[in-house]
Design an enzyme around this catalytic site. Structure first.
Site, PDB file in Angstrom:
ATOM      1  N   ARG A  57      -9.457   2.598   3.514  1.00  0.00           N
ATOM      2  CA  ARG A  57      -8.150   3.006   2.992  1.00  0.00           C
ATOM      3  C   ARG A  57      -8.287   3.523   1.561  1.00  0.00           C
ATOM      4  NH1 ARG A  57      -3.330  -0.211   5.486  1.00  0.00           N
ATOM      5  NH2 ARG A  57      -4.279  -1.332   7.210  1.00  0.00           N
ATOM      6  N   ASP A 101      -1.807  -7.802  14.993  1.00  0.00           N
ATOM      7  CA  ASP A 101      -3.054  -7.182  14.531  1.00  0.00           C
ATOM      8  C   ASP A 101      -3.729  -8.012  13.441  1.00  0.00           C
ATOM      9  OD1 ASP A 101      -0.990  -6.670  12.760  1.00  0.00           O
ATOM     10  OD2 ASP A 101      -1.575  -4.597  12.363  1.00  0.00           O
ATOM     11  N   HIS A 124       8.121  -0.181   6.291  1.00  0.00           N
ATOM     12  CA  HIS A 124       8.527   0.637   7.432  1.00  0.00           C
ATOM     13  C   HIS A 124       9.006  -0.268   8.556  1.00  0.00           C
ATOM     14  CE1 HIS A 124       4.720  -0.446   9.298  1.00  0.00           C
ATOM     15  NE2 HIS A 124       4.045   0.087   8.294  1.00  0.00           N
ATOM     16  N   HIS A 184       7.097  -3.411   9.581  1.00  0.00           N
ATOM     17  CA  HIS A 184       7.283  -4.582   8.711  1.00  0.00           C
ATOM     18  C   HIS A 184       8.605  -5.289   9.021  1.00  0.00           C
ATOM     19  CE1 HIS A 184       4.721  -2.052   5.826  1.00  0.00           C
ATOM     20  NE2 HIS A 184       4.000  -3.114   6.072  1.00  0.00           N
ATOM     21  N   GLN A 201      -7.531 -13.301   2.453  1.00  0.00           N
ATOM     22  CA  GLN A 201      -6.290 -13.677   3.134  1.00  0.00           C
ATOM     23  C   GLN A 201      -6.303 -15.160   3.489  1.00  0.00           C
ATOM     24  OE1 GLN A 201      -4.820 -10.936   6.065  1.00  0.00           O
ATOM     25  NE2 GLN A 201      -3.665 -12.506   7.159  1.00  0.00           N
ATOM     26  N   LYS A 233       3.082   2.199  20.256  1.00  0.00           N
ATOM     27  CA  LYS A 233       3.780   1.784  19.037  1.00  0.00           C
ATOM     28  C   LYS A 233       5.022   2.627  18.796  1.00  0.00           C
ATOM     29  CE  LYS A 233       0.865  -0.530  15.626  1.00  0.00           C
ATOM     30  NZ  LYS A 233       0.233  -0.397  14.310  1.00  0.00           N
ATOM     31  N   LYS A 267      -7.842   0.292  11.338  1.00  0.00           N
ATOM     32  CA  LYS A 267      -8.233   1.509  10.629  1.00  0.00           C
ATOM     33  C   LYS A 267      -9.661   1.905  11.001  1.00  0.00           C
ATOM     34  CE  LYS A 267      -4.385   1.853   8.457  1.00  0.00           C
ATOM     35  NZ  LYS A 267      -3.468   2.941   8.771  1.00  0.00           N
ATOM     36  N   LYS A 296       7.305   5.814  14.927  1.00  0.00           N
ATOM     37  CA  LYS A 296       6.665   7.025  14.413  1.00  0.00           C
ATOM     38  C   LYS A 296       7.573   8.219  14.701  1.00  0.00           C
ATOM     39  CE  LYS A 296       2.562   5.851  12.755  1.00  0.00           C
ATOM     40  NZ  LYS A 296       2.163   6.170  11.376  1.00  0.00           N
ATOM     41  N   THR A 297       7.840   9.008  13.686  1.00  0.00           N
ATOM     42  CA  THR A 297       8.608  10.237  13.867  1.00  0.00           C
ATOM     43  C   THR A 297       7.680  11.420  13.615  1.00  0.00           C
ATOM     44  OG1 THR A 297       9.273  10.517  11.559  1.00  0.00           O
ATOM     45  CG2 THR A 297      10.600   9.019  12.906  1.00  0.00           C
ATOM     46  N   THR A 357       0.817  -1.216   0.000  1.00  0.00           N
ATOM     47  CA  THR A 357       0.000   0.000   0.000  1.00  0.00           C
ATOM     48  C   THR A 357       0.851   1.267   0.000  1.00  0.00           C
ATOM     49  OG1 THR A 357      -0.168  -0.258   2.403  1.00  0.00           O
ATOM     50  CG2 THR A 357      -2.010  -1.062   1.087  1.00  0.00           C
TER      51      THR A 357
END
Length: 411
Positions: free
Chosen positions: A88, A196, A47, A50, A175, A231, A84, A234-235, A42
Site C-alpha cells: 500500500r 478479512d 466507506h 466500514h 494489531q 463485494k 492486497k 463499489k460504484t 488510510t
C-alpha cells in the site's frame, strides 16, 4: 430483559467467525463487556464496508456493552496486507492524523461517544515510539512464522509478483499488540472486525491468553456482499464513501434505491436498525412491490449517514426524475462555463465526460452504442447528438443507465 448481543448480530446476518462462540455468547449474556474495532485511517473518509463494522458496534452498544473505536494512526504507517496484491501507499504522519479526525465525525452519527458510553483512542500513542528490542522480546517471541505464513492474508501476498515484505509481516504483531494494550488498560476482552481480519484478530486473542492467562475473544462480521457473493459498495466512480464530497448524497441514495431485488433484505438487516419483523416483511415483497423496500432502504440508510434533511432532499431529487414537480435541487449538477459550452458544442459525448458520468469519450461512445444514454426522455442514438442551448436555462437531465444522473445547466 435485554437480548443477548450475540443473538442480535446473528439474527441480522452480521456474524461470520468466532474464536470461542459458546464461551463468548455466555459472557455477553451475563456481563457488560468492553470490545474494540480498529479502523486504519488510510483515506480521509470511511466507506460502506466500514459501515458494517459501525453497525456491529452500535448494536453491541445498544445491548449495553462498551465500544472502543481504535484509530490506527500507528498501524496505518505499515498498512494491512490483507486482500492486497501489492504494498500500500505509505502516508505521512500528518495525512494519517487528518484522516483519523475525519473518521471520528462520521462515527459519531452511529455510535454514542458521550461520557462513559464509548471510547476513542489512537494506537499512534503507543506504536509510533515503540522500542524495537523490547517489542521483539515481549511480543514477537510468541509468534510462529510458519503459522503466520499459512494465514490467508500473507499467502495471497506471497503468491503475488512483488512478494511479501518483512515490513508487512509486522502488521499482525502490531494489531495483536493493540489488543493486549487495550486489554491491560481498559479490560477489553473482545476484538471485532471484518472477516478479512480473521488471522490478525486470532493473533491478538492468542497473545492475551498466553501472556495474561485471561479469556480473550475475537468475532468477525460478514463482509457486505450481494447474493452472488461479490463485494457491494463499489460504484463506477470508486468506493461508496460516507463523505458527501467523495460520494454525493444523491448518488449514495440512488445506489441503494437500485440494488438488486435479491439483496434488499440482506442490506436492510445489516445496514439499518429497522426491527427484523419489518425487515422480513419488506424483503418478502415481490415484483414491483419490492420498490417500496428499496425506497425504505435508500431513505433509512441515507438518513443514518447524512441526516434527515439531506435524505429528504435526495429522495425528492430521485422522485423528481419521474414526476415533473419533483425537487431536482439535490441532484448532481454540472454548470457549464461559456468556454465549456463553446469547446464541447454541447455534444452529448463531451458532456458525459464533463459531468463525470463517463471516464472518457470512448467510454461515452460505448454507452451511447449500447442504448444506455438519455437526455431528458430522449434516448441518444448518434455520436454527434447535442443539447439545445436554450434548454440549459431550466436544465437537462443527462442519464447513463439506471444509476447515473447529472443535471446540465448553463453556468
Amino acid at each position: 430483559m435485554e437480548r443477548n448481543a450475540y443473538d442480535i448480530l446473528e439474527e441480522r446476518g452480521l456474524t461470520k467467525q468466532c474464536s470461542h462462540p459458546e464461551e463468548l455468547r455466555e459472557l455477553l449474556g451475563k456481563e457488560k463487556v468492553t470490545f474494540y474495532i480498529g479502523f486504519d485511517p488510510t483515506a480521509d473518509s470511511l466507506h460502506i464496508g466500514h459501515y458494517v463494522a459501525l453497525m456491529t458496534m452500535a448494536h453491541m452498544q445498544r445491548a449495553g456493552h462498551r465500544p472502543i473505536a481504535l484509530l490506527g494512526g500507528g498501524t496505518a504507517m505499515i498498512a494491512d496486507p490483507s486482500g492486497k496484491t501489492e504494498l500500500r501507499k505509505m502516508l505521512t504522519v500528518e495525512e494519517l492524523d487528518h484522516n483519523a479526525a475525519c473518521f471520528r465525525k462520521q462515527m459519531e452519527r452511529v455510535v454514542d461517544f458521550s461520557e462513559g458510553k464509548a471510547i476513542m483512542v489512537n494506537n499512534a500513542d503507543w506504536l509510533r515510539n515503540l522500542n524495537y528490542m523490547d517489542f521483539m522480546r515481549e511480543i514477537a517471541v510468541h509468534f510462529n512464522v510458519n503459522a503466520m505464513l499459512a494465514a490467508e492474508c500473507y499467502k495471497q501476498r506471497m503468491a503475488s509478483e512483488s512478494g511479501l515484505t518483512f515490513f508487512e509481516m509486522g502488521y499482525m504483531l502490531l494489531q495483536s499488540y493493540d489488543f493486549l494494550v487495550l486489554n491491560r488498560k481498559y479490560n477489553c476482552v473482545l476484538e471485532m472486525g471484518g472477516d478479512d481480519q480473521w488471522s490478525n484478530m486470532l493473533g491478538g486473542t492468542k497473545l492475551i491468553r498466553r501472556k495474561e492467562q485471561k479469556p480473550a475473544f475475537c468475532l468477525t462480521t460478514q463482509l457486505l456482499t450481494n447474493s452472488e457473493g461479490k463485494k457491494m459498495g463499489k460504484t463506477e466512480k470508486g468506493a461508496l464513501w460516507l463523505d458527501e464530497k467523495k460520494c454525493p448524497v444523491f448518488d449514495f441514495y440512488q445506489y441503494w434505491r437500485n440494488v438488486d431485488d435479491a439483496d434488499v433484505e440482506r442490506c436492510l438487516a445489516m445496514l439499518t436498525f429497522l426491527p427484523m419483523d419489518e425487515v422480513h416483511r419488506l424483503g418478502s415483497l415481490k415484483d414491483s412491490a419490492i420498490n417500496e423496500a428499496k425506497r425504505v432502504l435508500a431513505f433509512t440508510l441515507t438518513e443514518q449517514v447524512h441526516g434527515t434533511e439531506k435524505a429528504k432532499a435526495a429522495q425528492a431529487a430521485a422522485e423528481g426524475l419521474f414526476y415533473a414537480n419533483g425537487d431536482l435541487s439535490s441532484m448532481p449538477t454540472k454548470k457549464l462555463t461559456a468556454d465549456e459550452i463553446a469547446e464541447s458544442g454541447l455534444r452529448v459525448i463531451d458532456l458525459l465526460v464533463l459531468s463525470g458520468l463517463c471516464k472518457s469519450k470512448s467510454d461515452a461512445r460505448r454507452m451511447i452504442e449500447s442504448g444506455a444514454v438519455f437526455a431528458g426522455e430522449d434516448k441518444i442514438t448518434t455520436f454527434d447528438a447535442a443539447l439545445d442551448l436554450n434548454a440549459l436555462d431550466e436544465g437537462v437531465i443527462l442519464r447513463k443507465g439506471k444509476k447515473g444522473f447529472c443535471r446540465i445547466l448553463r453556468g
